[in-house]
Design a protein around this motif. Structure first.
Motif, PDB file in Angstrom:
ATOM      1  N   GLY A  60     -66.420  19.649  10.737  1.00 28.37           N
ATOM      2  CA  GLY A  60     -65.014  19.273  10.754  1.00 28.37           C
ATOM      3  C   GLY A  60     -64.705  18.100  11.664  1.00 28.37           C
ATOM      4  N   GLU A  61     -65.623  17.758  12.565  1.00 28.39           N
ATOM      5  CA  GLU A  61     -65.413  16.605  13.434  1.00 28.39           C
ATOM      6  C   GLU A  61     -65.749  15.325  12.666  1.00 28.39           C
ATOM      7  OE1 GLU A  61     -66.228  18.124  17.941  1.00 28.39           O
ATOM      8  OE2 GLU A  61     -67.972  17.403  16.851  1.00 28.39           O
ATOM      9  N   THR A  62     -65.354  14.206  13.241  1.00 27.00           N
ATOM     10  CA  THR A  62     -65.734  12.903  12.702  1.00 27.00           C
ATOM     11  C   THR A  62     -66.843  12.349  13.574  1.00 27.00           C
ATOM     12  OG1 THR A  62     -63.523  12.479  11.844  1.00 27.00           O
ATOM     13  CG2 THR A  62     -64.939  10.574  12.164  1.00 27.00           C
ATOM     14  N   PHE A  63     -68.004  12.124  12.964  1.00 24.29           N
ATOM     15  CA  PHE A  63     -69.118  11.500  13.673  1.00 24.29           C
ATOM     16  C   PHE A  63     -68.807  10.010  13.746  1.00 24.29           C
ATOM     17  CE2 PHE A  63     -73.158   9.168  13.447  1.00 24.29           C
ATOM     18  CZ  PHE A  63     -73.791   9.672  14.551  1.00 24.29           C
ATOM     19  N   SER A  64     -68.846   9.465  14.935  1.00 19.86           N
ATOM     20  CA  SER A  64     -68.547   8.061  15.137  1.00 19.86           C
ATOM     21  C   SER A  64     -69.609   7.461  16.039  1.00 19.86           C
ATOM     22  CB  SER A  64     -67.163   7.928  15.777  1.00 19.86           C
ATOM     23  OG  SER A  64     -66.832   6.579  15.961  1.00 19.86           O
ATOM     24  N   CYS A  65     -70.139   6.305  15.650  1.00 19.52           N
ATOM     25  CA  CYS A  65     -71.139   5.658  16.506  1.00 19.52           C
ATOM     26  C   CYS A  65     -71.007   4.145  16.408  1.00 19.52           C
ATOM     27  CB  CYS A  65     -72.553   6.112  16.162  1.00 19.52           C
ATOM     28  SG  CYS A  65     -73.177   5.561  14.581  1.00 19.52           S
ATOM     29  N   TYR A  66     -71.470   3.503  17.443  1.00 18.44           N
ATOM     30  CA  TYR A  66     -71.482   2.049  17.541  1.00 18.44           C
ATOM     31  C   TYR A  66     -72.921   1.607  17.337  1.00 18.44           C
ATOM     32  CZ  TYR A  66     -71.109  -2.562  19.746  1.00 18.44           C
ATOM     33  OH  TYR A  66     -71.150  -3.903  20.011  1.00 18.44           O
ATOM     34  N   ILE A  67     -73.155   0.774  16.342  1.00 18.22           N
ATOM     35  CA  ILE A  67     -74.511   0.292  16.036  1.00 18.22           C
ATOM     36  C   ILE A  67     -74.541  -1.203  16.294  1.00 18.22           C
ATOM     37  CG2 ILE A  67     -76.240  -0.004  14.231  1.00 18.22           C
ATOM     38  CD1 ILE A  67     -75.084   2.516  12.920  1.00 18.22           C
ATOM     39  N   SER A  68     -75.553  -1.633  17.029  1.00 19.07           N
ATOM     40  CA  SER A  68     -75.713  -3.048  17.332  1.00 19.07           C
ATOM     41  C   SER A  68     -77.104  -3.490  16.907  1.00 19.07           C
ATOM     42  CB  SER A  68     -75.514  -3.287  18.830  1.00 19.07           C
ATOM     43  OG  SER A  68     -75.623  -4.655  19.123  1.00 19.07           O
ATOM     44  N   LEU A  69     -77.154  -4.451  16.008  1.00 21.38           N
ATOM     45  CA  LEU A  69     -78.408  -5.046  15.551  1.00 21.38           C
ATOM     46  C   LEU A  69     -78.541  -6.380  16.263  1.00 21.38           C
ATOM     47  CD1 LEU A  69     -80.801  -5.060  13.521  1.00 21.38           C
ATOM     48  CD2 LEU A  69     -79.252  -6.211  11.925  1.00 21.38           C
ATOM     49  N   CYS A  70     -79.650  -6.566  16.977  1.00 19.88           N
ATOM     50  CA  CYS A  70     -79.845  -7.771  17.787  1.00 19.88           C
ATOM     51  C   CYS A  70     -81.118  -8.496  17.373  1.00 19.88           C
ATOM     52  CB  CYS A  70     -79.915  -7.381  19.258  1.00 19.88           C
ATOM     53  SG  CYS A  70     -80.154  -8.784  20.371  1.00 19.88           S
TER      54      CYS A  70
END
Length: 132
Positions: free
Chosen positions: A14-24
């Motif tokens: 029921g939660e929202t999975f949220s993530c920050y992805i950085s491709l370098c």
């Protein structure tokens, strides 16, 4: 280079999975046609959350030390193991098309659990149901 923590902590249905992805681009050379594809796979399905690797949406020139940043959100609808699949696609300086993938597993737990017990009361032929 793609990096995420080894543990995401407790994640519940029921939660929202949220993530920050950085491709370098950590290479000392410029890359071309860079794209990032992000998917999530459960035991039931595989869903694409973001895809900049398709023709027309890839980054034409990707300089050394340049980053491609994305915030990904996904509503958790299934209990069990989920796999976040991040794929980077690019063309190197020799014109060869390359890609790499990283997999990040996380467990989605049930936030509620109910257990019931029944007890027969001998005096009046009544049944008591106990729920935790």
């Amino acid at each position: 280079m793609l990096a995420l923590p080894q543990s995401f902590g407790d994640i519940f249905l029921g939660e929202t999975f949220s993530c920050y992805i950085s491709l370098c681009n950590i290479a000392p050379i410029e890359l071309a046609q860079v794209g990032l594809k992000v998917e999530v796979q459960t035991q039931l399905a595989r869903e694409t959350l973001s895809d900049s690797s398709v023709a027309g949406s890839a980054i034409a020139r990707f300089a050394s030390q340049q980053t491609l940043d994305k915030i990904i959100e996904y509503d958790l609808k299934d209990i069990g193991i989920h796999i976040l699949i991040c794929s980077a696609l690019y063309t190197d300086s020799q014109g060869e098309r390359k890609y790499f993938r990283k997999f990040f597993k996380f467990q989605v737990n049930n936030p509620l659990s109910m257990r019931s017990k029944t007890h027969a009361l001998s005096l009046n032929n009544e049944v008591l149901i106990e729920t935790h």
